[in-house]
Write a protein that holds these residues in place. Structure first.
Motif, PDB file in Angstrom:
ATOM      1  N   GLN A 195       0.945  -1.266  -0.361  1.00 49.51           N
ATOM      2  CA  GLN A 195      -0.011   0.054   0.067  1.00 49.51           C
ATOM      3  C   GLN A 195       0.761   0.746   0.106  1.00 49.51           C
ATOM      4  N   ALA A 196       1.942   1.501   0.657  1.00 48.93           N
ATOM      5  CA  ALA A 196       3.061   2.640   0.966  1.00 48.93           C
ATOM      6  C   ALA A 196       3.095   2.717  -0.419  1.00 48.93           C
ATOM      7  N   ILE A 197       4.107   1.819  -1.352  1.00 53.03           N
ATOM      8  CA  ILE A 197       4.245   1.748  -2.779  1.00 53.03           C
ATOM      9  C   ILE A 197       3.355   2.933  -4.037  1.00 53.03           C
ATOM     10  N   ILE A 240      -7.367   3.372  -3.363  1.00 52.83           N
ATOM     11  CA  ILE A 240      -6.555   2.943  -2.594  1.00 52.83           C
ATOM     12  C   ILE A 240      -6.549   2.377  -1.407  1.00 52.83           C
ATOM     13  N   ILE A 241      -7.586   3.635  -0.600  1.00 60.56           N
ATOM     14  CA  ILE A 241      -7.811   3.231   0.884  1.00 60.56           C
ATOM     15  C   ILE A 241      -8.481   1.870   0.425  1.00 60.56           C
ATOM     16  N   ILE A 242      -9.608   2.809   0.443  1.00 56.32           N
ATOM     17  CA  ILE A 242     -10.939   1.782  -0.109  1.00 56.32           C
ATOM     18  C   ILE A 242     -10.850   0.150  -0.194  1.00 56.32           C
ATOM     19  N   PHE A 243      -9.948  -0.260  -0.936  1.00 53.88           N
ATOM     20  CA  PHE A 243      -9.036  -1.560  -1.181  1.00 53.88           C
ATOM     21  C   PHE A 243      -8.711  -2.158  -0.312  1.00 53.88           C
ATOM     22  N   PHE A 244      -7.330  -1.279   0.014  1.00 57.71           N
ATOM     23  CA  PHE A 244      -6.554  -1.866   1.707  1.00 57.71           C
ATOM     24  C   PHE A 244      -7.567  -1.774   2.810  1.00 57.71           C
ATOM     25  N   MET A 245      -8.351  -1.392   3.095  1.00 54.17           N
ATOM     26  CA  MET A 245      -9.157  -1.133   4.004  1.00 54.17           C
ATOM     27  C   MET A 245     -10.483  -2.407   4.090  1.00 54.17           C
ATOM     28  N   TYR A 246     -10.929  -2.848   2.870  1.00 54.76           N
ATOM     29  CA  TYR A 246     -11.547  -3.298   2.426  1.00 54.76           C
ATOM     30  C   TYR A 246     -10.916  -4.803   2.951  1.00 54.76           C
ATOM     31  N   ILE A 247     -10.202  -5.010   2.515  1.00 57.01           N
ATOM     32  CA  ILE A 247      -8.428  -6.727   2.342  1.00 57.01           C
ATOM     33  C   ILE A 247      -9.062  -6.039   4.018  1.00 57.01           C
ATOM     34  N   SER A 248      -8.079  -5.853   4.605  1.00 56.55           N
ATOM     35  CA  SER A 248      -8.278  -5.467   5.869  1.00 56.55           C
ATOM     36  C   SER A 248      -9.110  -6.196   6.987  1.00 56.55           C
ATOM     37  N   GLY A 249      -9.906  -5.678   6.507  1.00 54.15           N
ATOM     38  CA  GLY A 249     -11.022  -5.912   7.594  1.00 54.15           C
ATOM     39  C   GLY A 249     -11.911  -7.164   7.136  1.00 54.15           C
ATOM     40  N   ALA A 250     -11.414  -8.460   5.927  1.00 54.40           N
ATOM     41  CA  ALA A 250     -11.476  -9.566   6.069  1.00 54.40           C
ATOM     42  C   ALA A 250     -10.592 -10.882   6.410  1.00 54.40           C
ATOM     43  N   ASN A 251     -11.043 -11.430   6.299  1.00 56.57           N
ATOM     44  CA  ASN A 251     -10.235 -12.725   7.944  1.00 56.57           C
ATOM     45  C   ASN A 251      -9.152 -13.454   6.898  1.00 56.57           C
TER      46      ASN A 251
END
Length: 429
Positions: A195-197, A240-251
């Motif tokens: 995500q940082a990249i 980008i932040i939406i996508f990573f929030m989404y996968i971070s909220g998944a198992n």
């Protein structure tokens, strides 16, 4: 209770946390914040004294870590970690008192994201980095990091892992708890780096990209800007932040499966419900904003799916970033968003709240009880993804739900008492 083991474990744990403050030393040097360098060293000295004293008291400890010791270790580690983590805030005098420093530290470690700072751009870079790094440590669970890297946990590592994990352990988790912990840590670090990249590619500088990645993957929400993500005014950064929030909220076990070549996302009921909630509520919110032509969106009068998607994913994962002032949205939408916030992310994620899986199981239990009332002699089993849910598990979830709702209700009353004039929605949220 083996108090000597308890002191030894917590002492080693706090020692590791204290050493992690050293990551702020190059930040202070790069930005020439020499006063902050002294603050970090002083904080490490005080943290070292606290951890060293506890370790000395338990230096001769013998035996394994069982359930009781694991519960106590996890609880005291979180409480004392917030104390040690608050030292840089207090010694740097960026907060008025130590209670405020403890609050900011606890908010970071628990990835709550609430802050006492009204502005953040005027704070030292070292403090802002440490604040976000607390998210990094707390996101995956500081006790899981402890199990992964500190051999002292030994056989007790499993007990600590199970007490720290949020929700039922997935089949994607390997039987060897330390191996699983290491896999989770590598995945967690990899997501932060990825995500940082991407954020740097689309306009953020290195410092902001790293700190916002730590806030996203940990679903914490601390930002280096007072206006949060709105500051950048960039659709690409928001997506980008939406996508990573989404996968971070998944198992995270599902992500581990993917790395092993198994695509199990759409065979997992919890993930399907989680995804349906995000997209369903986002569409409802989009249509409602479009119909009402609400001004508190990026493109008034237009198609505001990105705004809705950001807010819903942000709340579902319990992250805390901001792009719009959704407090200006219609009350019916805000109540719906509050329910999404109450449900939260998936078990085994960095997201917070009740967790989707508990609501799924409660719904299945309720359906079974309704059927049992109609035909009491029929034996029915509650299953989730082919696994039978034991009655004991159902009772534990009901107890958890009752405690969660009770604490939320008590908190709502107390906040209303000490913040008169606030709406019930504000107090509850």
């Amino acid at each position: 209770m083996n108090y000597y083991i308890l002191c030894k474990m917590i002492g080693v744990f706090l020692g590791a946390l204290t050493l992690s403050m050293g990551i702020c030393i190059p930040i202070a040097a790069i930005y020439q914040e020499w006063g902050m360098l002294a603050v970090i060293l002083e904080s490490m000295l005080v943290g070292g004294i606290i951890s060293g004293t506890l370790y000395f008291l338990g230096r001769n400890a013998k035996g394994d870590v069982f359930r009781r010791e694991a519960l106590a270790t996890v609880g005291f580690c979180w409480l004392l970690a917030a104390l040690v983590g608050g030292l840089p805030f207090y010694l740097a005098q960026v907060v008025p008192d130590f209670a405020s420093a403890y609050f900011e530290s606890a908010s970071g470690l628990t990835t709550t994201g609430a802050t006492i700072f009204t502005t953040v751009e005027d704070k030292p870079y070292t403090i802002l980095f440490w604040r976000s790094f607390l998210h990094f440590l707390g996101g995956l669970g500081i006790v899981i990091l402890f199990v992964a890297f500190i051999p002292l946990a030994g056989a007790g590592g499993r007990a600590l892992f199970l007490q720290e994990s949020t929700g039922p352990i997935s089949e994607g988790m390997t039987p060897r708890i330390k191996d699983t912990s290491l896999q989770l840590v590598y995945l967690y670090v990899g997501l932060n780096a990825a995500q940082a990249i991407l954020l740097m590619i689309f306009g953020m500088n290195l410092f902001d990209a790293v700190t916002h990645a730590m806030g996203t993957i940990a679903t914490g929400g601390f930002s280096t800007k007072t206006s949060s993500i709105l500051y950048y005014n960039s659709p690409a950064i928001e997506w980008i932040i939406i996508f990573f929030m989404y996968i971070s909220g998944a198992n995270f076990a599902l992500h581990l499966d993917l790395l092993k070549g198994k695509f199990t996302y759409f065979r997992n009921t919890e993930f399907l419900v989680y995804t349906s909630l995000i997209f369903g509520v986002s569409l409802i919110t989009t249509v409602a904003l479009w119909i009402t032509e609400n001004p508190a969106v990026s493109n008034p009068g237009g198609w505001n799916f990105r705004d809705a998607m950001f807010v819903v994913t942000n709340l579902q994962s319990c992250t805390g970033f901001a792009t719009v002032d959704y407090d200006q949205w219609p009350e019916s939408i805000r109540i719906m968003l509050l329910m999404v916030l109450f449900v939260g992310g998936c078990a085994g994620s960095t997201g917070g709240a009740m967790k989707v899986i508990r609501f799924v199981i409660l719904a299945k239990l309720l359906y079974m009880e309704i059927l049992a009332a109609a035909s009491p002699r029929t034996v029915r089993l509650v299953k989730l993804d082919g696994v039978v849910i034991q009655r004991e598990t159902g009772y534990q979830i009901l107890i958890f739900f009752f405690l969660y709702v009770s604490i939320a209700a008590l908190g709502t009353m107390l906040i209303g008492l000490f913040m008169p004039g606030q709406s019930m929605i504000t107090c509850f949220s």
